[in-house]
Design a protein around this motif. Structure first.
Motif, short mmCIF file in Angstrom:
data_model
loop_
_atom_site.label_atom_id
_atom_site.label_comp_id
_atom_site.label_asym_id
_atom_site.label_seq_id
_atom_site.Cartn_x
_atom_site.Cartn_y
_atom_site.Cartn_z
N PHE A 130 12.08 38.55 87.88
CA PHE A 130 12.81 38.88 89.71
C PHE A 130 12.43 37.64 90.20
CE2 PHE A 130 8.94 40.96 90.23
CZ PHE A 130 8.67 40.60 91.39
N PHE A 131 12.99 37.57 91.25
CA PHE A 131 12.78 36.38 91.72
C PHE A 131 12.02 36.09 93.70
CE2 PHE A 131 15.64 34.70 89.19
CZ PHE A 131 15.51 33.50 88.49
N VAL A 132 10.69 35.72 93.81
CA VAL A 132 10.23 36.11 95.16
C VAL A 132 10.76 34.95 95.90
CG1 VAL A 132 8.09 36.47 96.08
CG2 VAL A 132 8.15 37.87 94.32
N GLN A 133 11.03 35.25 97.03
CA GLN A 133 11.73 34.29 98.64
C GLN A 133 10.34 33.45 99.80
OE1 GLN A 133 14.65 33.75 101.17
NE2 GLN A 133 15.49 35.50 99.94
N SER A 134 10.68 32.51 99.77
CA SER A 134 9.00 32.31 100.69
C SER A 134 10.00 30.69 100.95
CB SER A 134 8.10 32.44 100.01
OG SER A 134 8.15 30.50 99.23
#
Length: 240
Positions: free
Chosen positions: A235-239
């Motif tokens: 999964f992709f963690v966004q910042s």
């Protein structure tokens, strides 16, 4: 004496087999990192919430036909899932246009994790590909953004698919999915038959069009296979 020799021989064989498997794992992982990009381990403890649903923001944009969702005609799920996130952040984007810009596509146009990260980096958005547990995915959702995941198309199949998770409860995981035949909830969140023709005004009340039982989702999310043994629960963690 023969038994001792036989035992030593068996031990040597087992050691050699383990060495071979270890070497094969290392080589395979290096190749996977080169082709698909590295994954950052990201795990979390139990979430305090039993359910959470991402809601569209005031600045969330819709597709040209006034729908939150759009459906791919062929491939391009990496582009369509990325476009959904962009629209959620207030950027005008369509799946087909976005897919053309996603880098590192493999033969046949298949997307890879580093392509998603690379695409968002060009827009000043840090999107880190991670591997972790279901609790970490839930906590990322609870930040209020759709989360792109990599799943199998069907349990037991090796074809992979990018989609956005937008909610969860104790029974299901909820998606904004770009494959129309997988749509199984209507604009009120009620179950419907697959192949639903989604009208432009659908999705007024819910921000998802597909519900998958949690137990099935975990099987779909486990994408580990011989050619990519460590690439699972992506999964992709966004910042920003």
């Amino acid at each position: 004496m023969r038994q001792k020799k036989g035992g030593r021989m068996l031990s040597k064989i087992i050691i050699e087999v383990l060495k071979f498997l270890g070497t094969a794992l290392i080589i395979t992982t290096i190749v996977d990192i080169f082709l698909m990009g590295p994954l950052l381990p990201h795990f979390a403890g139990k979430s305090k919430l039993s359910e959470f649903f991402v809601s569209p923001r005031a600045e969330t944009l819709r597709t040209p036909d006034a729908s939150y969702f759009e459906f791919q005609k062929n491939g391009g799920c990496a582009g369509f899932s990325s476009a959904f996130v962009l629209r959620h952040l207030g950027y005008a984007a369509t799946g087909d246009e976005t897919f053309k810009e996603v880098p590192y596509q493999m033969k046949g146009g298949a997307g890879v994790p580093k392509g998603i990260s690379g695409f968002f980096k060009k827009r000043g958005i840090k999107m880190t590909a991670c591997t972790g547990n279901f609790n970490a995915l839930k906590k990322e959702l609870e930040r209020g953004n759709p989360v792109i995941v990599v799943i199998r198309s069907f349990v037991g199949k090796n074809d992979l698919h990018f989609a956005c998770v937008t909610g969860y409860d104790q029974e299901n995981v909820y998606f904004a999915d770009s494959i129309q035949s997988w749509v199984n909830v209507d604009k009120d969140g009620n179950p419907v038959q697959p192949d639903l023709e989604m009208p432009a005004s659908a999705n007024e009340r819910v921000y998802y069009n597909r519900a998958v039982p949690v137990s099935e989702f975990k099987k779909l999310w486990n994408t580990s296979m011989l050619k990519m043994p460590l690439y699972r629960n992506i999964f992709f963690v966004q910042s920003r």
